[in-house]
Design an enzyme around this catalytic site. Structure first.
Site, PDB file in Angstrom:
ATOM      1  N   SER A 195     -12.968  10.490  17.716  1.00  0.00           N
ATOM      2  CA  SER A 195     -12.881  10.225  19.153  1.00  0.00           C
ATOM      3  C   SER A 195     -12.820   8.747  19.530  1.00  0.00           C
ATOM      4  O   SER A 195     -12.405   8.426  20.643  1.00  0.00           O
ATOM      5  CB  SER A 195     -14.047  10.898  19.874  1.00  0.00           C
ATOM      6  N   HIS A 249     -10.284  16.593  20.395  1.00  0.00           N
ATOM      7  CA  HIS A 249      -9.181  15.704  20.789  1.00  0.00           C
ATOM      8  C   HIS A 249      -7.853  16.105  20.150  1.00  0.00           C
ATOM      9  O   HIS A 249      -6.865  15.375  20.277  1.00  0.00           O
ATOM     10  CB  HIS A 249      -9.528  14.251  20.445  1.00  0.00           C
ATOM     11  N   LYS A 281     -10.713  18.577  27.761  1.00  0.00           N
ATOM     12  CA  LYS A 281      -9.882  17.395  27.533  1.00  0.00           C
ATOM     13  C   LYS A 281      -8.424  17.737  27.857  1.00  0.00           C
ATOM     14  O   LYS A 281      -8.103  17.833  29.033  1.00  0.00           O
ATOM     15  CB  LYS A 281     -10.136  16.872  26.126  1.00  0.00           C
TER      16      LYS A 281
HETATM   17  N1  PMP Z   1     -16.697  16.599  20.178  1.00  0.00           N
HETATM   18  C1  PMP Z   1     -15.985  15.475  20.356  1.00  0.00           C
HETATM   19  C2  PMP Z   1     -15.171  14.961  19.213  1.00  0.00           C
HETATM   20  C3  PMP Z   1     -16.014  14.815  21.593  1.00  0.00           C
HETATM   21  O1  PMP Z   1     -15.310  13.676  21.761  1.00  0.00           O
HETATM   22  C4  PMP Z   1     -16.793  15.339  22.644  1.00  0.00           C
HETATM   23  C5  PMP Z   1     -16.902  14.693  24.014  1.00  0.00           C
HETATM   24  N2  PMP Z   1     -16.022  13.827  24.426  1.00  0.00           N
HETATM   25  C6  PMP Z   1     -17.532  16.507  22.406  1.00  0.00           C
HETATM   26  C7  PMP Z   1     -17.460  17.101  21.172  1.00  0.00           C
HETATM   27  C8  PMP Z   1     -18.386  17.086  23.484  1.00  0.00           C
HETATM   28  O2  PMP Z   1     -17.597  17.861  24.339  1.00  0.00           O
HETATM   29  P1  PMP Z   1     -18.046  18.097  25.852  1.00  0.00           P
HETATM   30  O3  PMP Z   1     -17.626  16.888  26.616  1.00  0.00           O
HETATM   31  O4  PMP Z   1     -17.331  19.346  26.255  1.00  0.00           O
HETATM   32  O5  PMP Z   1     -19.520  18.278  25.836  1.00  0.00           O
END
Ligand code: PMP
Length: 391
Positions: free
Chosen positions: A179, A207, A238
Site C-alpha cells: 500500500s 489495492h 477502494k
Molecule cells: N489492507 C490494506 C493493504 C490496506 O491498504 C487497507 C486500508 N487502506 C486495509 C487493508 C484496511 O481496509 P479498510 O480501509 O477497509 O479497513
C-alpha cells in the site's frame, strides 16, 4: 503527572520528530477535484482508483436499498442482522473472486483481524515486513508464532519455511499490492513455496481488486492463481468505491470464519445502503473493463513522467506511485507546496513507512484527465527543483 500532561508530552515529541498528524477536512464528494478549506484541489491521494466513489449508479443502488431496508441493521449477523442483501453481495464476491464462497466483514481492518481466527498456538505465520498494519494487528491478536520476512525476500521466506517445517499449521500472508510502495508480491513464487512446504496462503488484495486481472478480480486472477490461493481478502472501499471488505475461499473456510472470527461475530452487520452500493460496484467493475484500461493509461503516464524527472518511484507497478523523499519535514513541505499549486498529494511518514523512507504517495485514478496529469508532473518538476531534489 496527570494524563493531559503525559499525552501532551508525547504529542510534543511527535512534533519535534516531524511525525505529528492532523486531520484535513474535505467539504466535497470524493471526486477528481475536491475542496479543502475553500480551495479546489485535484485529488491525487485517494484510493478511488476507478472513480466509483461518487458514481450516480452506486448512489442510486444505495438509496434504493436504504429505502427498502432502513438505515441500520441493529444486530450482528449471527443474532438477527443477516439480510438477503448480505447474501447477495457474498454470492457476487464469490463469483468475482473465482471461489466457492465469501464472507463480508465491516472493513478491511476487521477482515485482516480474522487472521487470528485462522491460526492457533501450534501455527506459524510468515508475513512480509511491508504488509499492512491491519495484518500486523491480526498477527498480534493471534496465538500463533509469527515471523516477518524482509520485504519480498523470497530466499529468506524459503529459509524460514525450512526452519519451521515441522509446524502443524503454516500460513504465508502477503499484500499483493503493497500500500505504500505500490509494488507487487511475487505471488507465483509464494504459491510455489507454499506448495513445496505445505503452507497455506492468505492474500490481501485491497489495492489490487478492480486494478488487476481480466475482470478486475485482482493479482491472483491476473496470474491465474485464484484456485491455488486458500484465502483471498479484499476491500470494497477502494477501487469499488463503497465500503467494507471480504474474505473469499472454500465453503469450509467461510463456515469456519462464521463460527470463529471474533471480528465477524461481535459486530453489527453492514447497513443496506453500503451493501447496495457494493453489489452495484462489483457488477460495474466486471462489465466496464474500459475503466481499468483508462486507469492503467494514467498510471503509465504518471510513472514515466516521474522517472523521466529522475525521481525515485521505488518499484511501483500499480496505481500507487510513491516519490521517495526520505526526510519527514521535507516531505511535508513538498506536499504543502503542491497543495498551494492546487494538487492534493499526501506525504507519508513513519511509522506508516520505515524511518528515513518518508514519501509522497501519488494515487492514480481512471477519472483523472490528461490535463490533470500534465499539471501534476509540471508542479512536481517545479517543486522538486525548488527543494533541491532535482537540478
Ligand atoms: N489492507 C490494506 C493493504 C490496506 O491498504 C487497507 C486500508 N487502506 C486495509 C487493508 C484496511 O481496509 P479498510 O480501509 O477497509 O479497513
Amino acid at each position: 503527572m496527570n494524563i493531559e500532561t503525559l499525552l501532551r508530552c508525547d504529542l510534543d515529541g511527535k512534533k519535534k520528530e516531524g511525525t505529528y498528524r492532523k486531520l484535513q477536512l474535505i467539504t466535497s464528494a470524493q471526486e477528481r477535484v475536491i475542496s479543502i478549506d475553500g480551495q479546489e484541489l485535484i485529488n491525487f491521494c485517494s484510493n478511488n482508483y476507478l472513480g466509483l466513489a461518487n458514481d450516480p449508479r452506486l448512489k442510486e443502488a444505495s438509496i434504493e436499498a436504504l429505502k427498502k431496508f432502513g438505515t441500520g441493521t441493529a444486530a450482528s449477523r449471527l443474532i438477527c442482522g443477516s439480510f438477503g442483501f448480505h447474501k447477495k453481495l457474498e454470492e457476487g464476491i464469490a463469483k468475482f473472486k473465482h471461489s466457492q464462497a465469501a464472507l463480508v466483514f465491516n472493513c478491511g481492518y476487521m477482515a485482516n483481524l480474522a487472521l487470528s481466527a485462522l491460526t492457533d498456538k501450534d501455527s506459524i505465520i510468515f508475513s512480509d515486513k511491508f504488509n499492512h498494519a491491519s495484518i500486523v494487528d491480526g498477527l498480534i491478536l493471534s496465538r500463533a508464532k509469527f515471523v516477518r520476512y524482509n520485504h519480498s525476500d523470497m530466499n529468506q521466506l524459503e529459509e524460514l519455511l525450512k526452519e519451521y517445517n515441522s509446524a502443524k499449521k503454516k500460513l504465508i500472508v502477503t499484500d499483493t499490492v503493497f500500500s505504500m510502495d505500490g509494488d507487487l508480491a511475487d505471488l507465483r513464487k509464494i504459491v510455489s513455496l507454499a506448495s513445496e512446504y505445505k503452507s497455506y496462503v492468505y492474500i490481501d488484495e485491497a489495492h489490487a481488486t478492480g486494478v488487476f486481472g481480466p475482470t478486475g478480480a485482482g493479482l491472483a486472477e491476473e496470474l491465474a492463481l485464484s484456485k491455488q490461493i486458500d484465502i483471498q481478502m479484499g476491500t470494497l472501499s477502494k477501487a469499488l468505491g463503497s465500503f467494507g471488505a471480504f474474505i473469499a475461499g472454500s465453503q469450509t473456510l467461510i463456515e469456519y470464519l462464521i463460527n470463529t472470527s471474533r471480528s465477524f461475530i461481535y459486530t453489527t452487520s453492514l447497513p443496506a445502503a453500503v451493501v447496495g452500493a457494493s453489489i452495484k460496484a462489483i457488477e460495474i467493475v466486471q462489465k466496464e473493463t474500459n475503466l481499468k484500461e483508462k486507469l492503467w493509461k494514467n498510471i503509465k503516464f504518471i510513472k514515466q513522467g516521474l522517472l523521466d524527472l529522475g525521481l525515485d518511484c521505488s518499484n511501483s507497478n500499480s496505481a500507487i506511485i510513491p516519490i521517495i523523499t526520505h526526510e519527514n519535514a521535507l516531505t511535508m513541505e513538498f506536499s504543502k507546496r503542491l497543495f498551494k499549486k492546487g494538487l492534493f498529494v499526501q506525504g507519508i511518514r513513519p511509522p506508516t513507512v520505515p524511518k528515513g523512507q518518508a514519501r509522497l504517495r501519488i494515487a492514480a485514478s481512471a477519472i483523472h484527465t490528461q490535463e490533470d496529469l500534465d499539471k501534476l508532473l509540471e508542479a512536481i518538476k517545479l517543486t522538486a527543483r525548488e527543494l533541491g531534489f532535482i537540478q
